[in-house]
Design a protein around this motif. Structure first.
Motif, mmCIF file in Angstrom:
data_model
loop_
_atom_site.group_PDB
_atom_site.id
_atom_site.type_symbol
_atom_site.label_atom_id
_atom_site.label_comp_id
_atom_site.label_asym_id
_atom_site.label_seq_id
_atom_site.Cartn_x
_atom_site.Cartn_y
_atom_site.Cartn_z
ATOM 1 N N LYS A 179 -9.363 0.986 25.930
ATOM 2 C CA LYS A 179 -9.075 0.644 24.541
ATOM 3 C C LYS A 179 -7.449 0.450 25.183
ATOM 4 N N CYS A 180 -6.908 0.937 26.811
ATOM 5 C CA CYS A 180 -6.086 -0.048 27.239
ATOM 6 C C CYS A 180 -6.189 -1.762 27.767
ATOM 7 N N LYS A 181 -6.870 -2.337 27.703
ATOM 8 C CA LYS A 181 -6.786 -3.011 27.091
ATOM 9 C C LYS A 181 -6.361 -4.080 26.253
ATOM 10 N N VAL A 182 -7.257 -3.424 24.988
ATOM 11 C CA VAL A 182 -6.798 -3.573 23.731
ATOM 12 C C VAL A 182 -6.217 -3.343 22.457
ATOM 13 N N SER A 183 -5.343 -1.923 23.442
ATOM 14 C CA SER A 183 -4.206 -2.092 22.603
ATOM 15 C C SER A 183 -2.865 -2.653 22.331
ATOM 16 N N SER A 184 -3.307 -3.394 20.834
ATOM 17 C CA SER A 184 -2.165 -3.878 20.337
ATOM 18 C C SER A 184 -1.426 -3.590 19.636
ATOM 19 N N GLU A 185 -1.273 -2.366 19.400
ATOM 20 C CA GLU A 185 -0.177 -1.575 18.323
ATOM 21 C C GLU A 185 1.135 -1.291 19.156
ATOM 22 N N GLY A 186 1.665 -2.286 19.910
ATOM 23 C CA GLY A 186 3.027 -2.191 20.671
ATOM 24 C C GLY A 186 2.531 -0.647 22.047
ATOM 25 N N VAL A 187 1.762 0.097 22.075
ATOM 26 C CA VAL A 187 1.999 1.162 23.099
ATOM 27 C C VAL A 187 0.758 0.628 24.225
ATOM 28 N N HIS A 188 1.539 -0.632 24.741
ATOM 29 C CA HIS A 188 0.636 -0.892 25.360
ATOM 30 C C HIS A 188 0.494 -0.768 26.841
ATOM 31 N N HIS A 189 -0.671 0.342 27.403
ATOM 32 C CA HIS A 189 -0.685 0.372 28.673
ATOM 33 C C HIS A 189 -1.537 0.467 29.367
ATOM 34 N N THR A 190 -0.913 0.209 30.782
ATOM 35 C CA THR A 190 -1.730 -1.081 32.011
ATOM 36 C C THR A 190 -1.389 -0.155 33.091
ATOM 37 N N LEU A 191 -2.582 0.164 33.618
ATOM 38 C CA LEU A 191 -2.843 1.263 34.828
ATOM 39 C C LEU A 191 -2.403 0.675 36.290
ATOM 40 N N THR A 192 -1.090 1.230 36.593
ATOM 41 C CA THR A 192 -0.600 1.118 37.774
ATOM 42 C C THR A 192 -1.581 1.252 39.064
ATOM 43 N N THR A 193 -1.734 0.111 40.232
ATOM 44 C CA THR A 193 -2.442 0.806 40.864
ATOM 45 C C THR A 193 -2.309 1.797 41.391
ATOM 46 N N GLN A 194 -1.122 2.591 41.521
ATOM 47 C CA GLN A 194 -0.833 3.995 42.182
ATOM 48 C C GLN A 194 -1.626 4.866 41.147
ATOM 49 N N GLU A 195 -1.614 4.499 39.771
ATOM 50 C CA GLU A 195 -2.931 5.418 39.017
ATOM 51 C C GLU A 195 -4.082 5.199 39.508
ATOM 52 N N VAL A 196 -4.707 4.020 39.561
ATOM 53 C CA VAL A 196 -5.807 3.720 39.646
ATOM 54 C C VAL A 196 -6.315 3.973 41.378
ATOM 55 N N VAL A 197 -5.129 4.421 41.634
ATOM 56 C CA VAL A 197 -5.893 4.975 42.996
ATOM 57 C C VAL A 197 -5.658 6.115 43.498
ATOM 58 N N HIS A 198 -4.941 6.789 42.469
ATOM 59 C CA HIS A 198 -5.133 8.072 41.905
ATOM 60 C C HIS A 198 -6.268 8.984 41.417
ATOM 61 N N MET A 199 -6.854 7.853 40.623
ATOM 62 C CA MET A 199 -8.508 8.413 39.540
ATOM 63 C C MET A 199 -9.441 7.766 41.272
ATOM 64 N N ALA A 200 -9.287 6.754 42.116
ATOM 65 C CA ALA A 200 -10.299 6.543 42.557
ATOM 66 C C ALA A 200 -10.206 8.221 42.957
ATOM 67 N N LEU A 201 -8.966 8.328 43.828
ATOM 68 C CA LEU A 201 -9.253 9.545 44.677
ATOM 69 C C LEU A 201 -10.063 11.101 44.506
ATOM 70 N N GLN A 202 -9.844 10.713 42.746
ATOM 71 C CA GLN A 202 -10.488 12.107 41.744
ATOM 72 C C GLN A 202 -11.995 12.022 42.227
ATOM 73 N N ILE A 203 -12.195 10.472 41.927
ATOM 74 C CA ILE A 203 -13.851 10.927 42.069
ATOM 75 C C ILE A 203 -14.300 10.464 43.204
ATOM 76 N N ILE A 204 -13.571 10.436 44.082
ATOM 77 C CA ILE A 204 -14.388 10.453 45.985
ATOM 78 C C ILE A 204 -14.223 11.560 46.426
ATOM 79 N N LYS A 205 -13.057 13.039 45.403
ATOM 80 C CA LYS A 205 -13.467 14.436 46.103
ATOM 81 C C LYS A 205 -14.819 14.994 44.860
ATOM 82 N N ALA A 206 -14.858 14.576 44.168
ATOM 83 C CA ALA A 206 -15.923 14.832 43.269
ATOM 84 C C ALA A 206 -17.085 14.796 44.088
ATOM 85 N N MET A 207 -17.575 13.014 44.861
ATOM 86 C CA MET A 207 -18.741 12.682 45.203
ATOM 87 C C MET A 207 -18.590 13.095 46.558
#
Ligand SMILES: *[C@@H]1O[C@H](CO)[C@@H](O)[C@H](O)[C@H]1NC(C)=O
Ligand SMILES: *[C@@H]1O[C@H](CO)[C@@H](O)[C@H](O)[C@H]1NC(C)=O
Ligand SMILES: *[C@@H]1O[C@H](CO)[C@@H](O)[C@H](O)[C@H]1NC(C)=O
Ligand SMILES: *[C@@H]1O[C@H](CO)[C@@H](O)[C@H](O)[C@H]1NC(C)=O
Length: 546
Positions: A364-392
């Protein structure tokens, strides 16, 4: 997983008679043995008089790693002598080299009830899933030989292996028990379901028989389980919304198991479906509510299947849905409740907390055409990755492997909090992520480590590989990995050293992490602990510059 296919069928058998002969014998698992295996007080007949229970024979029981001896009971119920020969084989001689019997390999079926033992100890020096076959030939008068083939599957654990770089001295023993318990819970649930289905089936059958009167000669339908487990029948009546039990009491397996099932089961009337979230060909995910005994209502996610789902699909749902049973970590979506009721598909309940499926979120981030275009920053990606790492890290500390780590099997909320979930229904809801390589098994081919793809071996390092692919999904907003590669070509492609390409806008540091996760040799891949340290540092650097 295949062993689950026939479990429902144990209860409803089409029996055929062993040759026309007056001689007969019984071969069964005693109630004590059944209690040990499945926590049920019942006998399971493989051969009763001269009728063979083919469904029970075909069913491959799963053994816990610590269960080293199997007991069978048999008796010649007639005066005629019945010569037999018996042999035990294992699919992996390195893991179980010397299966032993305490009766001679040939002789006559005893005329008094005899219990014989088959011992199948693991060497505990390699990890392996071993198929054990017990073959019995019984010669009836007139030289008619009846061949019986019983199978068991056992997971052997390498007790010496320490796949973790960290210094914790956990043993694999509990892990396997925990795994076994999880599997057993699933099996038990399915048994419970099976009982219900049988009751339904038998009633149904009776009506039909009454109408058509008379079945074919030598064929009959009967239920082999004489006594039903009391717990399973009224299981839902005294379940409460308590906290799940901890992993102590591992030795009182069967008792503990029944308690666990009882703990998880709730009455259907406490659950209300409100809206459908995801729909596959048979799988359904709903949002709904669950009212506990105090009358408090919680919003929940409900995984279930449509009415036309097969028993295999239902058993898979239960088995996979129970994989995250009784885990307590903020980055893990653990199953909350189960509701199994007569004639309907089971409901698996998970806490809602405003989480959405990660893969769909990314797309949905990719295809959101209605103005509110949201791309993930590297920081957000790393933050997400870290949570997955903790779970694992949490999962691996408990010696649980995920085996299907991917964006589709994670959930996320608006503040980018992530939880790793089980893979129940994912095959149906994300069919393009799974491929069948000609062996009837639908696998997440493009997320699998090379060794998992080739030999179906899973280790913490194979989860690390999948994590690398998940990281790639995060940085590409859930593109399909290796989209141009034919699933059948994947193993050769990886063997040749090809990997996923560096996504556009993906920093070198992140891509280096992915590439590291895809090292050919499992030993060369990082552990989640190392990944945690590295990405934590990377995250600190990123925040410094912002
Ligand atoms: C049991 O297995 C055999 C061989 O795999 C197969 O031919 C037979 O149909 C199976 N029977 C049942 C009842 O599933
Ligand atoms: C049973 O008989 C078959 C041939 O009919 C033979 O191949 C097999 O080895 C026998 N099994 C045992 C345990 O004797
Ligand atoms: C085999 O061993 C079991 C238990 O170890 C015992 O109960 C049984 O009587 C033994 N059977 C024979 C034939 O020795
Ligand atoms: C042996 O089996 C054959 C066919 O399966 C049957 O025709 C024959 O009657 C049997 N013999 C005896 C003695 O039961």
């Amino acid at each position: 997983m295949k062993h689950l296919k026939s479990i429902f069928l144990i209860f409803v058998q089409i029996i055929y008679y062993v040759k026309n002969s007056s001689a007969s014998f019984n071969l069964y698992l005693s109630p004590q043995e059944m209690q040990r295996h499945l926590g049920l007080q019942a006998e399971l007949y493989y051969v009763q008089d001269n009728r063979i229970n083919e469904y029970a024979l075909n069913f491959t029981l799963l053994l816990p790693p610590k269960l080293n001896t199997l007991y069978f009971t048999w008796k010649n119920t007639d005066s005629q002598e019945l010569p037999y020969s018996i042999s035990v084989e294992t699919s992996n001689r390195a893991a179980i080299p010397y299966p032993k019997l305490n009766i001679s390999s040939s002789g006559s079926v005893p005329t008094s009830t005899q219990t014989f033992a088959v011992s199948v100890p693991c060497t505990e020096t390699i990890d392996a899933e071993v198929l054990i076959s017990i073959n019995i030939n019984v010669t009836f008068p007139g030289n008619n030989v009846t061949k019986l083939h019983l199978s068991r599957r056992k997971t052997c654990i390498n007790e010496n292996l320490k796949p973790y770089a960290s210094k914790n001295s956990l043993t694999f023993a509990d892990s396997s028990s925990v795994f076994y318990i999880a599997v057993c819970c699933a099996v038990l649930l399915i048994l419970v379901l099976g009982v219900l289905i049988t009751i339904y089936y038998v009633t149904d059958k009776k009506n039909k028989v009454a109408k058509s009167s008379g079945t074919g000669p030598g064929t009959t339908t009967t239920t082999f389980l004489a006594t039903l487990p009391r717990n399973s029948v009224n299981i839902s009546s005294y379940a409460s919304f308590r906290r799940m039990p901890s992993y102590s009491l591992l030795d009182e397996r069967s008792k503990d198991l029944q308690e666990r099932i009882t703990d998880l089961t709730v009455q259907r009337c406490r659950i209300r479906l409100s809206s459908i979230i995801l729909e596959g060909t048979f799988g359904r995910i709903y949002q709904g509510s669950y009212t506990n005994e105090e009358g408090n209502e919680d919003t929940v996610i409900i995984k279930t299947v449509a009415d036309h789902a097969s028993q295999i699909q239902i058993s898979l749902l239960l088995q996979e849905g129970m994989a995250m049973y009784s885990l307590n970590h903020k980055n893990i979506l653990s199953i909350l409740r189960v509701s199994i009721e007569d004639h309907t598909a089971p409901f698996l309940l998970y806490p809602f907390n405003n989480y959405k499926n990660l893969k769909i979120f990314l797309q949905k981030c990719k295809v959101s055409s209605e103005g509110v275009h949201h791309t993930l920053t590297t920081q957000e990606v790393v933050h997400m990755a870290l949570q997955i790492i903790k779970a694992m890290q949490y999962l691996h500390k408990r010696h649980l492997l995920h085996k299907d780590l991917a964006a589709r099997n994670c959930v996320i909320d608006d503040s980018l909090n992530i939880q790793v979930a089980d893979n129940a229904l994912s095959r149906d809801l994300f069919p393009s992520d799974y491929h069948c390589l000609g062996d009837n098994e639908n696998r997440p081919v493009k997320w699998l480590a090379l060794e998992s793809l080739l030999h179906k071996t899973f280790t913490p390092s194979s989860d690390v590989w999948s994590f690398g692919v998940l990281l790639w999904e995060l940085t590409t907003l859930a593109q399909q990995p290796y989209i141009e590669i034919d699933p059948f070509e994947m193993a050769a492609y990886l063997k040749d050293g090809y990997r996923l390409a560096q996504p556009i806008n993906c920093p070198d540091e992140l891509f280096a992490v992915m590439a590291y996760c895809w090292a050919m040799s499992p030993e060369e891949r990082p552990t989640f602990t190392q990944l945690h340290v590295f990405l934590q540092e990377f995250f600190a650097q990123l925040t410094k510059y912002v």
